[in-house]
Design a protein around this motif. Structure first.
Motif, PDB file in Angstrom:
ATOM      1  N   VAL A  85       0.892  -1.155   0.000  1.00 37.42           N
ATOM      2  CA  VAL A  85       0.000   0.000   0.000  1.00 37.42           C
ATOM      3  C   VAL A  85       0.930   1.204   0.000  1.00 37.42           C
ATOM      4  O   VAL A  85       1.743   1.374   0.912  1.00 37.42           O
ATOM      5  CB  VAL A  85      -0.930   0.041   1.239  1.00 37.42           C
ATOM      6  CG1 VAL A  85      -1.789   1.303   1.208  1.00 37.42           C
ATOM      7  CG2 VAL A  85      -1.786  -1.213   1.306  1.00 37.42           C
ATOM      8  N   TYR A  86       0.842   2.001  -1.037  1.00 37.50           N
ATOM      9  CA  TYR A  86       1.734   3.130  -1.240  1.00 37.50           C
ATOM     10  C   TYR A  86       0.936   4.412  -1.083  1.00 37.50           C
ATOM     11  O   TYR A  86      -0.111   4.574  -1.719  1.00 37.50           O
ATOM     12  CB  TYR A  86       2.325   3.028  -2.650  1.00 37.50           C
ATOM     13  CG  TYR A  86       3.444   3.975  -2.948  1.00 37.50           C
ATOM     14  CD1 TYR A  86       4.741   3.691  -2.550  1.00 37.50           C
ATOM     15  CD2 TYR A  86       3.216   5.157  -3.644  1.00 37.50           C
ATOM     16  CE1 TYR A  86       5.787   4.556  -2.842  1.00 37.50           C
ATOM     17  CE2 TYR A  86       4.252   6.029  -3.930  1.00 37.50           C
ATOM     18  CZ  TYR A  86       5.527   5.714  -3.532  1.00 37.50           C
ATOM     19  OH  TYR A  86       6.556   6.567  -3.815  1.00 37.50           O
ATOM     20  N   MET A  87       1.400   5.312  -0.219  1.00 38.55           N
ATOM     21  CA  MET A  87       0.679   6.550   0.050  1.00 38.55           C
ATOM     22  C   MET A  87       1.582   7.744  -0.214  1.00 38.55           C
ATOM     23  O   MET A  87       2.615   7.908   0.429  1.00 38.55           O
ATOM     24  CB  MET A  87       0.174   6.579   1.488  1.00 38.55           C
ATOM     25  CG  MET A  87      -0.691   7.767   1.780  1.00 38.55           C
ATOM     26  SD  MET A  87      -1.607   7.722   3.367  1.00 38.55           S
ATOM     27  CE  MET A  87      -0.603   6.757   4.442  1.00 38.55           C
ATOM     28  N   THR A  88       1.178   8.569  -1.158  1.00 35.26           N
ATOM     29  CA  THR A  88       1.944   9.744  -1.537  1.00 35.26           C
ATOM     30  C   THR A  88       1.865  10.805  -0.451  1.00 35.26           C
ATOM     31  O   THR A  88       0.795  11.066   0.094  1.00 35.26           O
ATOM     32  CB  THR A  88       1.415  10.326  -2.864  1.00 35.26           C
ATOM     33  OG1 THR A  88       1.525   9.312  -3.859  1.00 35.26           O
ATOM     34  CG2 THR A  88       2.190  11.548  -3.293  1.00 35.26           C
ATOM     35  N   VAL A  89       2.991  11.411  -0.170  1.00 38.58           N
ATOM     36  CA  VAL A  89       3.073  12.495   0.810  1.00 38.58           C
ATOM     37  C   VAL A  89       2.826  13.813   0.083  1.00 38.58           C
ATOM     38  O   VAL A  89       3.389  14.060  -0.974  1.00 38.58           O
ATOM     39  CB  VAL A  89       4.454  12.512   1.489  1.00 38.58           C
ATOM     40  CG1 VAL A  89       4.608  13.731   2.373  1.00 38.58           C
ATOM     41  CG2 VAL A  89       4.672  11.244   2.283  1.00 38.58           C
ATOM     42  N   ALA A  90       1.963  14.642   0.663  1.00 38.18           N
ATOM     43  CA  ALA A  90       1.668  15.953   0.095  1.00 38.18           C
ATOM     44  C   ALA A  90       2.065  17.024   1.092  1.00 38.18           C
ATOM     45  O   ALA A  90       1.530  17.073   2.189  1.00 38.18           O
ATOM     46  CB  ALA A  90       0.181  16.070  -0.229  1.00 38.18           C
ATOM     47  N   ASN A  91       3.017  17.864   0.733  1.00 35.19           N
ATOM     48  CA  ASN A  91       3.464  18.961   1.595  1.00 35.19           C
ATOM     49  C   ASN A  91       3.856  18.484   2.984  1.00 35.19           C
ATOM     50  O   ASN A  91       3.499  19.103   3.986  1.00 35.19           O
ATOM     51  CB  ASN A  91       2.371  20.037   1.706  1.00 35.19           C
ATOM     52  CG  ASN A  91       2.048  20.651   0.366  1.00 35.19           C
ATOM     53  OD1 ASN A  91       2.946  20.835  -0.455  1.00 35.19           O
ATOM     54  ND2 ASN A  91       0.797  20.960   0.135  1.00 35.19           N
ATOM     55  N   GLY A  92       4.553  17.339   3.041  1.00 41.75           N
ATOM     56  CA  GLY A  92       5.051  16.858   4.326  1.00 41.75           C
ATOM     57  C   GLY A  92       4.044  16.144   5.179  1.00 41.75           C
ATOM     58  O   GLY A  92       4.327  15.759   6.303  1.00 41.75           O
ATOM     59  N   ALA A  93       2.806  15.964   4.715  1.00 40.65           N
ATOM     60  CA  ALA A  93       1.780  15.255   5.483  1.00 40.65           C
ATOM     61  C   ALA A  93       1.290  14.061   4.697  1.00 40.65           C
ATOM     62  O   ALA A  93       1.400  14.037   3.470  1.00 40.65           O
ATOM     63  CB  ALA A  93       0.624  16.203   5.784  1.00 40.65           C
ATOM     64  N   ALA A  94       0.764  13.083   5.367  1.00 41.91           N
ATOM     65  CA  ALA A  94       0.267  11.885   4.701  1.00 41.91           C
ATOM     66  C   ALA A  94      -0.877  12.223   3.764  1.00 41.91           C
ATOM     67  O   ALA A  94      -1.647  13.153   4.004  1.00 41.91           O
ATOM     68  CB  ALA A  94      -0.191  10.860   5.733  1.00 41.91           C
ATOM     69  N   ALA A  95      -0.970  11.456   2.681  1.00 40.51           N
ATOM     70  CA  ALA A  95      -2.046  11.650   1.702  1.00 40.51           C
ATOM     71  C   ALA A  95      -3.396  11.485   2.404  1.00 40.51           C
ATOM     72  O   ALA A  95      -3.525  10.813   3.410  1.00 40.51           O
ATOM     73  CB  ALA A  95      -1.915  10.621   0.582  1.00 40.51           C
ATOM     74  N   GLY A  96      -4.390  12.106   1.822  1.00 40.48           N
ATOM     75  CA  GLY A  96      -5.748  11.978   2.355  1.00 40.48           C
ATOM     76  C   GLY A  96      -6.091  13.035   3.375  1.00 40.48           C
ATOM     77  O   GLY A  96      -7.140  12.997   3.984  1.00 40.48           O
ATOM     78  N   ASN A  97      -5.203  14.020   3.555  1.00 39.92           N
ATOM     79  CA  ASN A  97      -5.459  15.055   4.546  1.00 39.92           C
ATOM     80  C   ASN A  97      -6.113  16.285   3.945  1.00 39.92           C
ATOM     81  O   ASN A  97      -6.266  17.290   4.625  1.00 39.92           O
ATOM     82  CB  ASN A  97      -4.146  15.453   5.262  1.00 39.92           C
ATOM     83  CG  ASN A  97      -3.162  16.124   4.324  1.00 39.92           C
ATOM     84  OD1 ASN A  97      -3.421  16.253   3.128  1.00 39.92           O
ATOM     85  ND2 ASN A  97      -2.040  16.540   4.860  1.00 39.92           N
TER      86      ASN A  97
END
Length: 113
Positions: free
Chosen positions: A97-109
């Motif tokens: 399960v690969y989750m992209t980081v957006a602006n230093g926070a976990a994806a889905g935020n």
């Protein structure tokens, strides 16, 4: 679609096969199966990856750190910023399960990037 693979062949001639099973509508979460032949990969991760080893045997060594061996049944997480090697000792297959980081926070935020 295949997720971006953070590995680069370091020694030997390892070949990876990635089969994508799911991708979220925003593209930030992907699941699938990764398989590799023997050899060593250099890893440079910018995102989160949860892994469940289905078969095979390999060693992950963080740069400047101690090696850890994994085999069928093992579960682990690679965090953003991880750098090191993955040495495949026996043909390996893992679910990820690969989750992209957006602006230093976990994806889905709710962040845009």
């Amino acid at each position: 679609m295949n997720p971006d693979w953070a590995g680069k062949a370091e020694s030997g001639d390892p070949q990876a096969i990635i089969v994508s099973e799911y991708e979220s509508p925003d593209g930030k979460i992907q699941t699938g199966t990764w398989e590799s032949s023997t050899g060593t990969w250099m890893l440079d991760y910018g995102d989160w990856e949860y892994c469940h080893v289905l078969e095979g045997r390999f060693v992950i060594t963080p740069l400047g750190g101690e090696p850890t061996e994994y085999s069928a049944g093992d579960v682990f997480v690679l965090e953003p910023g991880f750098k090191g090697t993955l040495k495949v000792l026996a043909r390996t297959r893992k679910h990820f399960v690969y989750m992209t980081v957006a602006n230093g926070a976990a994806a889905g935020n709710g962040s845009d990037s």
